[in-house]
Design a protein around this motif. Structure first.
Motif, mmCIF file in Angstrom:
data_model
loop_
_atom_site.group_PDB
_atom_site.id
_atom_site.type_symbol
_atom_site.label_atom_id
_atom_site.label_comp_id
_atom_site.label_asym_id
_atom_site.label_seq_id
_atom_site.Cartn_x
_atom_site.Cartn_y
_atom_site.Cartn_z
ATOM 1 N N PHE A 237 65.929 -16.542 44.617
ATOM 2 C CA PHE A 237 64.916 -15.786 43.881
ATOM 3 C C PHE A 237 65.482 -15.127 42.621
ATOM 4 C CE2 PHE A 237 63.577 -15.818 48.349
ATOM 5 C CZ PHE A 237 62.297 -16.334 48.218
ATOM 6 N N VAL A 238 66.801 -15.043 42.533
ATOM 7 C CA VAL A 238 67.443 -14.381 41.393
ATOM 8 C C VAL A 238 67.851 -15.383 40.315
ATOM 9 C CG1 VAL A 238 69.385 -12.918 40.675
ATOM 10 C CG2 VAL A 238 68.262 -12.522 42.888
ATOM 11 N N ALA A 239 68.290 -16.552 40.743
ATOM 12 C CA ALA A 239 68.828 -17.552 39.822
ATOM 13 C C ALA A 239 67.914 -17.881 38.638
ATOM 14 C CB ALA A 239 69.171 -18.826 40.599
ATOM 15 N N PRO A 240 66.599 -18.055 38.837
ATOM 16 C CA PRO A 240 65.745 -18.412 37.691
ATOM 17 C C PRO A 240 65.747 -17.388 36.561
ATOM 18 C CG PRO A 240 64.601 -18.811 39.763
ATOM 19 C CD PRO A 240 65.845 -18.052 40.106
ATOM 20 N N PHE A 241 66.075 -16.133 36.851
ATOM 21 C CA PHE A 241 66.056 -15.086 35.832
ATOM 22 C C PHE A 241 67.368 -14.984 35.056
ATOM 23 C CE2 PHE A 241 63.019 -13.775 39.117
ATOM 24 C CZ PHE A 241 61.879 -13.567 38.348
ATOM 25 N N PHE A 242 68.446 -15.538 35.601
ATOM 26 C CA PHE A 242 69.753 -15.380 34.963
ATOM 27 C C PHE A 242 70.412 -16.705 34.584
ATOM 28 C CE2 PHE A 242 69.121 -11.510 37.440
ATOM 29 C CZ PHE A 242 69.487 -10.524 36.529
ATOM 30 N N ASP A 243 70.187 -17.738 35.379
ATOM 31 C CA ASP A 243 70.808 -19.033 35.104
ATOM 32 C C ASP A 243 69.930 -19.869 34.190
ATOM 33 O OD1 ASP A 243 72.817 -18.233 36.716
ATOM 34 O OD2 ASP A 243 72.531 -19.756 38.277
ATOM 35 N N THR A 244 70.572 -20.739 33.451
ATOM 36 C CA THR A 244 69.842 -21.672 32.594
ATOM 37 C C THR A 244 69.874 -23.056 33.230
ATOM 38 O OG1 THR A 244 71.852 -22.124 31.327
ATOM 39 C CG2 THR A 244 70.383 -20.413 30.494
ATOM 40 N N VAL A 245 68.820 -23.808 33.031
ATOM 41 C CA VAL A 245 68.764 -25.168 33.572
ATOM 42 C C VAL A 245 69.609 -26.079 32.687
ATOM 43 C CG1 VAL A 245 67.296 -27.119 34.170
ATOM 44 C CG2 VAL A 245 66.444 -24.774 34.470
ATOM 45 N N PRO A 246 70.646 -26.703 33.234
ATOM 46 C CA PRO A 246 71.547 -27.505 32.390
ATOM 47 C C PRO A 246 70.985 -28.888 32.081
ATOM 48 C CG PRO A 246 72.244 -27.623 34.670
ATOM 49 C CD PRO A 246 71.066 -26.673 34.636
ATOM 50 N N ASP A 247 71.455 -29.435 30.997
ATOM 51 C CA ASP A 247 71.157 -30.830 30.673
ATOM 52 C C ASP A 247 72.297 -31.657 31.252
ATOM 53 O OD1 ASP A 247 70.556 -33.278 29.675
ATOM 54 O OD2 ASP A 247 70.506 -32.687 27.555
#
Length: 332
Positions: A237-247
């Motif tokens: 639940f935390v990752a979407p707010f801090f991590d970026t989706v990599p290419d």
């Protein structure tokens, strides 16, 4: 008696794959086992466990450093932690099942585990950030500062007295780390701040984990098997707010392979630490821990092109000597 023995394991397995520490064993059991002659097969198994622990620790540090060279993965610290937690969960789950049956799994209250899992995730993420924003040498020596930090916290919050010789040992650790890192390359104010936060949060976690193991009356692997999957659930639940989706398409293949192998290395580290509990003395394992530190520092400095000075050597001797002395005093 079983409960006491379980408490004696407190710190080491609670830091599986993340932070090295000491093994606390029942003194009578150690004395009894040391009196028994070891078979050749037993010595070989002990040596293999130590080698696996050293190899997996060193490999994990340098795989992580390699992974964090990629700017996209460097910005995915939470997802990275989730990957390692998942590997830990799988390894411990397998270890608790037939035909291994290395320990009996227990289910702990979910709500009571949330604060502990939050700290668990926090110190791992901060540790990874410290490695990402500092040189390997600075990162490794800063970790040693966890030991005096734990002693300070125990003194103020648990009322544990600190003997004079213990103070000398802790002072040696602090002075040694200061000497070695005074001219450290690859370190910024941000990196140093993260390192301080990492060993401070780790120290808080270590003090707390010992108390929770006593409260729950569980062993380290039993507690960790509850912590790891709950930590993954919290971080989802935390990752979407801090991590970026990599290419993924532009991430080098060797980096992706390193990412996969880092999970295996973390799992191997967890397994080796579990296997060596009860097989050898605290002194033997602490010597192995110091060997890991020396290997990581040496390789890190060589890769950074840093020349070892007399001051650096003195600092390392003081830091490792102080940490070893403290670990031995803590057994008494």
């Amino acid at each position: 008696m079983n409960k006491v023995k379980r408490e004696d394991e407190d710190l080491e397995m609670s830091k599986m794959g993340l932070v090295d520490g000491e093994i606390y064993q029942d003194k009578d059991k150690v004395a009894e086992e040391s009196a028994k002659p070891q078979s050749t097969k037993s010595r070989i198994v002990d040596m293999l466990c130590i080698l696996l622990n050293i190899a997996s620790t060193v490999t994990l540090v340098f795989l992580n450093k390699w992974i964090f060279r990629d700017s996209q993965l460097k910005s995915m610290q939470i997802t990275f932690a989730m990957w390692h937690f998942s590997c830990t969960t799988i390894v411990l789950w397998i270890a608790s099942r037939s035909p291994f049956n290395l320990f009996v799994p227990v289910r702990l209250p979910f709500i009571q585990m949330i604060p502990l899992c939050s700290f668990f995730a926090g110190f791992l993420i901060l540790g990874n950030l410290s490695l990402a924003y500092n040189s390997v040498g600075f990162y490794q020596l800063a970790k040693i500062m966890t030991t005096p930090c734990v002693a300070v916290l125990q003194y103020f919050f648990l009322g544990k007295t600190v003997a004079g010789l213990t103070i000398v040992a802790l002072a040696a650790v602090c002075i040694g780390v200061s000497l070695t890192n005074s001219n450290a390359a690859g370190t910024t104010t941000l990196g140093a701040s993260i390192a301080v936060a990492a060993f401070t949060v780790t120290a808080f976690y270590q003090v707390w984990i010992g108390k929770k193991m006593k409260d729950f009356a569980v062993s380290s692997p039993q507690l960790l098997l509850n912590q790891a999957p709950i930590s993954v659930l919290l971080l989802v639940f935390v990752a979407p707010f801090f991590d970026t989706v990599p290419d993924v398409a532009i991430i080098p293949t060797d980096t992706l392979v390193a990412l996969f192998l880092s999970g295996l290395a973390a799992a191997a580290l967890n397994l080796s630490q579990f296997l060596i509990i009860g097989r050898m003395s605290a002194l033997t394992f602490n010597v192995a821990s110091n060997v890991k530190t020396i290997i990581i520092l040496t390789y890190g400095w060589v890769s950074e092109g840093r020349v070892l000075t007399v001051k650096d050597a003195l600092g390392i001797i003081l830091a490792l000597g102080g940490a070893t002395l403290y670990s031995q005093l803590s057994q008494k």
